[in-house]
Design an enzyme around this catalytic site. Structure first.
Site, PDB file in Angstrom:
ATOM      1  N   TRP A 325       0.836  -1.201   0.000  1.00 32.51           N
ATOM      2  CA  TRP A 325       0.000   0.000   0.000  1.00 32.51           C
ATOM      3  C   TRP A 325       0.876   1.258   0.000  1.00 32.51           C
ATOM      4  O   TRP A 325       0.535   2.274  -0.598  1.00 32.51           O
ATOM      5  CB  TRP A 325      -0.910  -0.005   1.233  1.00 32.51           C
ATOM      6  N   HIS A 326       2.034   1.156   0.676  1.00 34.04           N
ATOM      7  CA  HIS A 326       2.892   2.337   0.802  1.00 34.04           C
ATOM      8  C   HIS A 326       3.526   2.745  -0.528  1.00 34.04           C
ATOM      9  O   HIS A 326       3.878   3.916  -0.702  1.00 34.04           O
ATOM     10  CB  HIS A 326       3.996   2.088   1.836  1.00 34.04           C
ATOM     11  N   GLY A 327       3.689   1.812  -1.432  1.00 33.31           N
ATOM     12  CA  GLY A 327       4.262   2.213  -2.710  1.00 33.31           C
ATOM     13  C   GLY A 327       4.670   1.040  -3.573  1.00 33.31           C
ATOM     14  O   GLY A 327       4.850  -0.076  -3.086  1.00 33.31           O
TER      15      GLY A 327
END
Lengths: 484, 322
Positions: A325-327
């Site tokens: 989700w963060h990247g």
């Protein structure tokens, strides 16, 4: 517009004054206009994506509301999720997947390659996409009724305190608040101002100062070794915490000024006694979202029985998703994988550890046991922090390789810089932050403080405000989580 | 309702208190900030300067040349000065005073062109007298520059705790040592005696040069070009300098950026916008001689003396120092 900018210090009071000056029925319209203005300042085109996400989930929820049976609602849920998630994948993960396909083609000897053109990531997309998906899932499950007023729903998705970096709110918690008339509440208003002040302190005084030391290390990793990397690793986690929790405090505080209560996102994460405990205290709105909508949706039974290996696999999947989700970087996937693995390891070794604590007598010294657990958790979190960033994966491994290399200590670069007053000030500020948050967590502190004479309280606020102004870093640095 | 009234009364008093403390701090900072005192002293000296203005030195603290050695010159440099500020100061001098320098001395190190230097307008409390923030915001398409005016006018102390401490230390500093604008170079330590020269070189090189996103692409040159245009317009001869740097600084600078390529690009921009200039390169003048430095990127008084003499000699001989 950044929270830590003079622009926001003008924007927020204007909105708050107008909010209370306007009749109740127009307040949502003011907030909606204000929120879109706030968002549009980043880039006009991004508004179209925000509007599309809003419209798709709004219509899908409305349609679902017209269907009595769950199975009839499913198709609208799928459409909404595919479109919203599709936009997220297109803007955020397309390059990552294209890269994988091209690399796979190269390995297998195929000459084709998919061209990829860099696409700008619309700010806040990861946050508002999860918010819209959570809302449609709630409507699908019958937890809430669909919101009929498109203006209110658009406000739920774009509400300026949370549109850029959360907290990721649930429809059932926030939407009803837009339907309630908020009379001016001096106590809530003051608590909002206090939170904004504290958030600004964490962001401007601590996080931005730490970035002066952390950034050069992680951008020039080849020059740093051993203890330097260890110090920078600890400072990095403190920086991310001060930055993101500072942002969240400003967001929650800003909303409180208008009578809204947003979800808490942090609860002193560095006092966690295990990795699992850590995730109950860090970015709570994201982990609780994934717990409710992903973890609990995954199959946990095998031949009709709940089995622990299934639960562990689900845990791993959920945490890989937390990382991803963060990247779109392998770093983040490994970051999530490590956290999931540590939790599974803790689950598996729990009986062994209990025995160990009993035999060594640690279970008879709760304070020592707690201290050891907190230290171990903190070190593990700092270690995984080496994977927490958009740098190439090989840099993460170079960091770990250099971390274990003490032969270069004589050439240390960071250590001499420790003599720098700024760095010493940073350490003192970190200790102050952790100590002060410990005090805040004790309810009696707030009661005691509020019972002090008004002159003393005002002096404390004034001191804090001017401390921020004098010791802050005012180069309008973006918040760390804006990149996600 | 009464509760709210009482609250607003308290809030009003609190806001008044904030404003009062702010005015107090801003006034005190504006009055006693060491650099402001130095620069305003320079302003006063420049106002009464009546000699022939053969050489005018502009730029930041790297560009220290002693006018007493060079002769008929005025040193008008200020710490952290960037080309935007230099341009407006030069414009002010040419348009608002009746002084016209024959030559302008300016350094052209790649550090002056890095994005961080370009974006950082420091000391607005002093510079607001010269700068047109509205024009800058319009030209750079960034309204944030208007906030620099706000900061400089009402909150010049913010984020400046280091300068507050420094001003307290130098409270009794003797400003009479400033002559023809020249503030003697710092001398209370010597780079040769620093035990961690590598670290200091790395720190300084990283601080600014790491802001280059592309190590071989020059940052914004708009205000540098404007300076060149002003020189052309007023027929002023431009003397460009590459000031000495320590070996340690240059070692890391070369790792951060392609210095040679950036130098070539700077020369190209200069040639395209100015035809009356010459360049003197002292960058490696003190190779293996750290004792001429105060820190990794500033020469000390002895270093200034040598460079000033060399420059004087070179200017007389019109020989390019290499």
């Amino acid at each position: 517009m950044l929270f830590n900018s003079i622009g926001y210090l003008i924007f927020l009071p204007v909105i708050v004054i107008l909010y209370y000056a306007l009749p109740y029925r127009w307040r949502w319209a003011l907030l909606l206009a204000g929120s879109y203005f706030f968002y549009i300042l980043w880039r006009v085109e991004f508004v179209l994506i925000l509007m599309s996400a809003t419209l798709v989930s709004y219509l899908a929820a409305l349609k679902m509301g017209q269907k009595a049976k769950k199975k009839d609602r499913k198709i609208f849920l799928i459409i909404s999720i595919v479109i919203n998630l599709g936009m997220l994948v297109f803007f955020k993960y397309l390059g990552f997947f294209t890269d994988i396909i091209n690399q796979f083609a190269a390995i297998t000897g195929n000459k084709f390659s998919i061209p990829y053109y860099g696409i700008l990531l619309p700010i806040g997309i990861s946050f508002y996409t999860f918010q819209t998906i959570g809302y449609t899932l709630d409507v699908y499950r019958g937890v809430i009724k669909p919101e009929k007023n498109i203006g209110i729903y658009a406000l739920f998705v774009s509400f300026f305190p949370l549109v850029l970096a959360g907290p990721i709110e649930r429809g059932r918690r926030l939407i009803p608040q837009f339907h309630v008339k908020h009379d001016f509440d001096p106590q809530l208003f003051t608590s909002g101002l206090r939170l904004i002040l504290w958030g600004m302190f964490k962001k401007i005084v601590i996080a931005d100062r730490l970035s002066i030391f952390v950034q050069p290390v992680f951008s020039n990793i080849a020059y740093f070794h051993g203890i330097e990397i260890a110090i920078a690793g600890v400072m990095k986690m403190m920086q991310v915490y001060a930055d993101f929790s500072g942002y969240t405090d400003i967001a929650i505080g800003s909303a409180r000024l208008m009578g809204f209560r947003l979800s808490a996102n942090f609860n002193r994460p560095f006092s966690a006694q295990s990795i699992s405990d850590f995730w109950h205290r860090w970015h709570i709105s994201l982990t609780s979202w994934l717990r409710d909508y992903v973890y609990f949706s995954l199959p946990f039974k095998y031949h009709g029985k709940t089995v622990s290996w299934r639960l562990n696999i689900n845990l791993l999947i959920t945490f890989v998703l937390v990382g991803f989700w963060h990247g779109p970087y392998w770093n983040f996937i490994i970051f999530g994988f490590l956290h999931g693995s540590f939790m599974i390891l803790a689950n598996i070794t729990k009986p062994v550890m209990n025995n160990f604590n009993r035999i060594t007598g640690l279970s008879n010294s709760p304070f020592l046991l707690k201290t050891l657990n907190i230290t171990a958790t903190f070190l593990l979190v700092c270690f995984t922090g080496f994977f927490f960033g958009q740098h190439p994966l090989r840099d993460s491994f170079l960091i770990i390789e250099n971390l274990t290399d003490f032969s270069q200590t004589g050439k240390a670069i960071l250590l001499p810089l420790l003599k720098n007053n700024d760095l010493l000030l940073s350490f003192a500020l970190i200790i102050f932050m952790l100590w002060f948050e410990y005090l805040i967590a004790m309810k009696s502190f707030a009661t005691k403080f509020m019972s002090k004479p008004v002159a003393l309280r005002y002096s404390a606020y004034l001191f804090m405000l001017f401390f921020i102004l004098v010791f802050g870093i005012f180069s309008s640095q973006k918040f760390f989580y804006f990149q996600f | 309702m009464n509760r709210n009234k009482l609250f607003f009364k308290k809030l009003f008093i609190f806001i008044l208190l904030i404003l009062a403390v702010n005015v107090l701090l801003n006034t005190a900072y504006d009055r006693w900030m060491y650099y402001f005192r130095l620069s305003r002293n320079q302003d006063k000296q420049f106002e009464v300067y009546s000699d022939t203005l053969k050489y005018l030195m502009l730029g930041n603290s790297h560009d220290r040349i002693n006018p007493a050695i060079l002769g008929n010159g005025f040193c008008y440099i200020m710490p952290k000065e960037v080309y935007t500020q230099t341009y407006y100061k030069l414009k002010y001098i040419l348009e608002k005073t009746n002084k016209k320098p024959e030559n302008i001395l300016l350094s052209i190190d790649p550090v002056n062109f890095c994005p961080r230097a370009e974006n950082e307008l420091a000391f607005d409390g002093y510079w607001r007298k010269y700068l047109n923030y509205f024009e800058i915001a319009r030209e750079l398409h960034d309204p944030e520059y208007l906030l620099n005016w706000v900061t400089g006018t009402f909150f010049s102390y913010i984020g400046n705790y280091k300068y507050i401490f420094m001003s307290a230390i130098f409270f009794n500093a003797d400003l009479h040592k400033i002559k023809d604008g020249y503030i003697p170079a710092r001398n209370y330590r010597n780079f040769a005696n620093e035990p961690d020269r590598e670290a200091l070189g790395f720190e300084i090189a990283t601080a600014y040069l790491s802001s280059y996103s592309n190590k071989s692409m020059l940052g914004e040159t708009i205000y540098y070009r404007k300076i060149l245009a002003l020189c052309q317009q007023y027929k002023i001869h431009l003397i460009l300098l590459r000031m000495p740097m320590t070996d340690e600084y240059l070692k890391y600078a070369r790792k951060m950026v392609d210095l040679d390529k950036l130098d070539r690009d700077i020369m190209e921009v200069t040639r395209n916008h100015c035809n009356d200039f010459e360049i003197f390169d002292f960058r490696n003048e003190f190779h293996n001689k750290p004792w001429y430095f105060f820190n990794a990127d500033h020469i000390n008084p002895e270093g200034v003396r040598i460079i000033s003499k060399k420059l004087k000699y070179a200017l007389e001989k019109k020989a390019i120092v290499k």
